[in-house]
Motif scaffolding. Structure first.
Motif, mmCIF file in Angstrom:
data_model
loop_
_atom_site.group_PDB
_atom_site.id
_atom_site.type_symbol
_atom_site.label_atom_id
_atom_site.label_comp_id
_atom_site.label_asym_id
_atom_site.label_seq_id
_atom_site.Cartn_x
_atom_site.Cartn_y
_atom_site.Cartn_z
ATOM 1 N N PHE A 167 0.828 -1.211 0.000
ATOM 2 C CA PHE A 167 0.000 0.000 0.000
ATOM 3 C C PHE A 167 0.861 1.258 0.000
ATOM 4 O O PHE A 167 0.448 2.301 -0.504
ATOM 5 C CB PHE A 167 -0.946 -0.002 1.197
ATOM 6 C CG PHE A 167 -2.121 0.918 1.032
ATOM 7 C CD1 PHE A 167 -3.018 0.737 -0.004
ATOM 8 C CD2 PHE A 167 -2.331 1.979 1.897
ATOM 9 C CE1 PHE A 167 -4.104 1.590 -0.183
ATOM 10 C CE2 PHE A 167 -3.407 2.835 1.739
ATOM 11 C CZ PHE A 167 -4.294 2.642 0.695
ATOM 12 N N ALA A 168 2.070 1.173 0.542
ATOM 13 C CA ALA A 168 3.000 2.305 0.455
ATOM 14 C C ALA A 168 3.367 2.567 -0.999
ATOM 15 O O ALA A 168 3.379 3.725 -1.453
ATOM 16 C CB ALA A 168 4.248 2.012 1.283
ATOM 17 N N ALA A 169 3.668 1.502 -1.755
ATOM 18 C CA ALA A 169 3.978 1.665 -3.174
ATOM 19 C C ALA A 169 2.781 2.239 -3.936
ATOM 20 O O ALA A 169 2.932 3.126 -4.796
ATOM 21 C CB ALA A 169 4.393 0.321 -3.772
ATOM 22 N N LEU A 190 3.072 6.531 5.103
ATOM 23 C CA LEU A 190 4.513 6.609 4.872
ATOM 24 C C LEU A 190 4.827 6.771 3.390
ATOM 25 O O LEU A 190 5.698 7.572 3.005
ATOM 26 C CB LEU A 190 5.187 5.347 5.423
ATOM 27 C CG LEU A 190 6.702 5.230 5.196
ATOM 28 C CD1 LEU A 190 7.432 6.365 5.894
ATOM 29 C CD2 LEU A 190 7.209 3.876 5.681
ATOM 30 N N GLY A 191 4.114 6.014 2.549
ATOM 31 C CA GLY A 191 4.336 6.128 1.115
ATOM 32 C C GLY A 191 4.012 7.515 0.590
ATOM 33 O O GLY A 191 4.761 8.072 -0.227
ATOM 34 N N SER A 192 2.916 8.094 1.060
ATOM 35 C CA SER A 192 2.522 9.429 0.598
ATOM 36 C C SER A 192 3.548 10.485 1.003
ATOM 37 O O SER A 192 3.940 11.335 0.187
ATOM 38 C CB SER A 192 1.145 9.791 1.160
ATOM 39 O OG SER A 192 0.161 8.903 0.675
ATOM 40 N N LEU A 193 3.978 10.421 2.266
ATOM 41 C CA LEU A 193 4.970 11.396 2.732
ATOM 42 C C LEU A 193 6.288 11.257 1.979
ATOM 43 O O LEU A 193 6.904 12.246 1.569
ATOM 44 C CB LEU A 193 5.205 11.210 4.237
ATOM 45 C CG LEU A 193 4.043 11.602 5.155
ATOM 46 C CD1 LEU A 193 4.349 11.202 6.596
ATOM 47 C CD2 LEU A 193 3.770 13.098 5.064
ATOM 48 N N ALA A 197 9.275 1.140 -5.977
ATOM 49 C CA ALA A 197 9.918 -0.145 -6.241
ATOM 50 C C ALA A 197 10.638 -0.659 -5.000
ATOM 51 O O ALA A 197 10.650 -1.872 -4.736
ATOM 52 C CB ALA A 197 10.897 -0.005 -7.410
ATOM 53 N N GLY A 198 11.220 0.247 -4.230
ATOM 54 C CA GLY A 198 11.877 -0.158 -2.992
ATOM 55 C C GLY A 198 10.903 -0.776 -2.003
ATOM 56 O O GLY A 198 11.230 -1.782 -1.341
ATOM 57 N N PHE A 199 9.705 -0.223 -1.915
ATOM 58 C CA PHE A 199 8.685 -0.818 -1.035
ATOM 59 C C PHE A 199 8.289 -2.211 -1.508
ATOM 60 O O PHE A 199 8.050 -3.112 -0.703
ATOM 61 C CB PHE A 199 7.455 0.089 -0.969
ATOM 62 C CG PHE A 199 7.639 1.319 -0.121
ATOM 63 C CD1 PHE A 199 7.945 1.205 1.229
ATOM 64 C CD2 PHE A 199 7.513 2.590 -0.663
ATOM 65 C CE1 PHE A 199 8.118 2.335 2.022
ATOM 66 C CE2 PHE A 199 7.680 3.725 0.109
ATOM 67 C CZ PHE A 199 7.991 3.601 1.462
ATOM 68 N N VAL A 200 8.224 -2.397 -2.830
ATOM 69 C CA VAL A 200 7.887 -3.722 -3.368
ATOM 70 C C VAL A 200 8.987 -4.723 -3.037
ATOM 71 O O VAL A 200 8.707 -5.884 -2.689
ATOM 72 C CB VAL A 200 7.666 -3.644 -4.893
ATOM 73 C CG1 VAL A 200 7.434 -5.034 -5.480
ATOM 74 C CG2 VAL A 200 6.472 -2.754 -5.208
#
Length: 537
Positions: free
Chosen positions: A243-245, A370-373, A392-395
């Protein structure tokens, strides 16, 4: 000693897993989820009309949308766990009444402060979607759990997406934003006459037996569920990272579309939400795939789908076609991952279903924030390419979690190092074996005292050979897990259902069955004790 089975009246412990939900009930739950989740999102297109009608700035009107998100998160944390112990019909009735009342108050709000407070309150109580999902999964049983979770998830996706367009149309046709609130209030109130009848009286044993945890202790179990159950940790962490990605993309898409060489306005950015509906529709099929191939396989496929989408939007950043295709794949992968992750955690049993869903959803919300920020900061400093690399790092982090979990994935054989209900230490090799009848009595009693309704004892561990006594209370489900190279299951007490892929078989006391050499699950149709014999690598 008296048998624990005889000591517990069957009528007081109806196994939900043994009574699959009728399709009509699943449809009711899906529609109810769509209607109630719409209450969070339908105000978003109305913010400009609200600002003009109440004489405030656009930024001030934006507090309404922020209050909706904050209230929803508070409701997930403070209300959803109650579904594990409360009487579901009463809880549902109260929440629907409060939500519809809050919508009527919002429709009549004389100023933006009243509207914001009413939105905060009604958003806190409109958390029924996160209660209905675990209820539907528990009613479905292990064979249909993923499919039903996918159906409910599709309803939530359509409710959140379509409500934005409907509210704008209703507002225009009815002469103002207040009309949209009235329509939402009436639709929510109408569920009072349908939804409670489609629900069981309670979800977990505590709700039926009256042995409810105090509220503060109920909330205190949330961190412990995360710490004790690998399934919860895997789902929560992969859910948060995926969900961050997802949030990285959507938080920066409008900026990217507005920048040269594309130069599109905000209307095009909003259109991307509708253009990605096909991906959301297809993601519902992840439920059936989860039932057939398991949550880990579908999660891995979902990560691959997200990775392909990021490749498209990264290398095709100047192509609207590539961006639309990437958005659809991203929505498909994220939706499929959520279905698989929820199906995994609901396999822990109905007694904790609402609480593990709370942990999962809060983790997903946290990952999204976290992803949005991260996205906004990276885009402002380094541009679109940096934001896509962050996604991509989150994935990659999600893949690391999933691979690590697969390496540690337990087979159906209990291990000394894994906590799954109450467990006794194994009998050391060479010591006198316990009487199986006595072990069955002991662990069935332990299972009734265990929060998850299970207890196990490893009685033989000689090289690759393991033999275990496992006791399960009525309705308890052991979710799908990997099969050892060779294994058999003998039922000592009661009746169980052994499931694998698209088939299942009921076994009664005295029957012996070979374990299929594929992922499988076990459900107790009544209080049961089984003897599992397995050969591990």
């Amino acid at each position: 000693m008296d048998s624990p089975i005889a000591a517990v009246p069957r009528a007081e412990v109806p196994p939900l897993a043994a009574r699959p939900a009728p399709r009509a009930h699943v449809l009711v739950l899906t529609v109810a989820g769509a209607v109630t989740v719409a209450n969070i999102y339908f105000p978003q297109p109305l913010l400009a009309a609200i600002a003009g009608g109440l004489g405030v700035s656009g930024n001030t009107a934006g507090l309404v949308a922020s209050a909706a998100q904050l209230g929803y998160a508070l409701g997930i944390l403070l209300i959803v766990p109650l579904a594990d112990t409360a009487r579901l019909r009463r809880l549902t009735t109260v929440l629907l009444a409060l939500t519809s009342g809050g919508l009527f108050v919002a429709a009549a709000a004389p100023n933006v402060l009243t509207l914001t407070l009413a939105t905060l309150a009604l958003s806190t109580t409109t958390v029924l979607p996160q209660i209905l999902t675990p209820v539907a999964a528990s009613l479905a049983g292990p064979e249909r759990r993923g499919r039903v979770v996918g159906t409910i998830g599709l309803g939530l996706t359509l409710g959140s997406t379509v409500s934005r367009g409907v509210s704008g149309a209703v507002s225009d046709a009815g002469g103002g934003w207040r009309t949209a609130y009235v329509v939402a209030a009436v639709a929510t109130a109408a569920l009072l006459f349908v939804l409670p009848r489609a629900l069981p009286e309670s979800l977990g044993r505590a709700g039926r037996a009256g042995g409810r945890l105090p509220y503060h202790r109920l909330l205190a179990t949330l961190p412990r569920l995360f710490a004790e159950h690998r399934e919860v940790r895997v789902s929560a962490l992969t859910g948060a990272t995926v969900f961050a990605a997802y949030s990285v993309f959507w938080a920066t898409l409008a900026f990217h579309l507005a920048a040269p060489p594309l130069g599109f306005g905000p209307g095009v950015a909003g259109l991307f939400g509708l253009l990605s509906v096909p991906g959301a529709l297809v993601s519902a099929y992840a439920g059936g795939l989860t039932d057939r191939y398991g949550a880990s396989a579908v999660t891995a496929w979902s990560l691959g789908c997200v990775a392909v989408s990021l490749t498209l939007v990264g290398f095709g950043s100047r192509s609207p076609v590539a961006l639309v295709a990437g958005a659809n794949l991203l929505v498909l992968g994220t939706g499929a991952a959520q279905v698989a992750n929820q199906a995994r955690i609901f396999g822990l049993g109905r007694d904790v279903a609402a609480r593990v869903n709370t942990v999962f959803m809060l983790s997903s919300f946290g990952g999204g924030a976290l992803g949005s920020l991260t996205a906004v900061w990276l885009y402002g400093a380094y541009g679109w390419g940096a934001a896509v690399l962050a996604a991509a790092g989150f994935v990659v982090l999600a893949a690391v979690v999933l691979v690590g979990a697969r390496r540690a994935a337990p087979s159906c054989v209990p291990r000394d190092t894994r906590k799954a209900g109450r467990r006794s230490p194994r009998t050391p090799q060479g010591e006198t074996m316990h009487d199986l009848a006595a072990l069955a009595d002991e662990h069935l009693a332990n299972a009734h005292n265990d929060a998850h309704g299970r207890s196990a004892h490893l009685v033989v561990h000689d090289g690759v050979l393991r033999q275990s006594v496992i006791a399960l209370t009525a309705g308890t489900v052991l979710d799908e897990h990997n099969a050892p190279p060779a294994a058999s299951l003998q039922v000592l007490r009661g009746r169980v259902k052994l499931t694998a892929a698209d088939r299942s078989e009921e076994l009664s006391a005295g029957e012996l069955q070979m374990i299929p050499k594929e992922r499988h699950g076990l459900a107790a149709l009544e209080d049961a004790v089984v003897l599992l014999t397995a050969v591990n690598d």
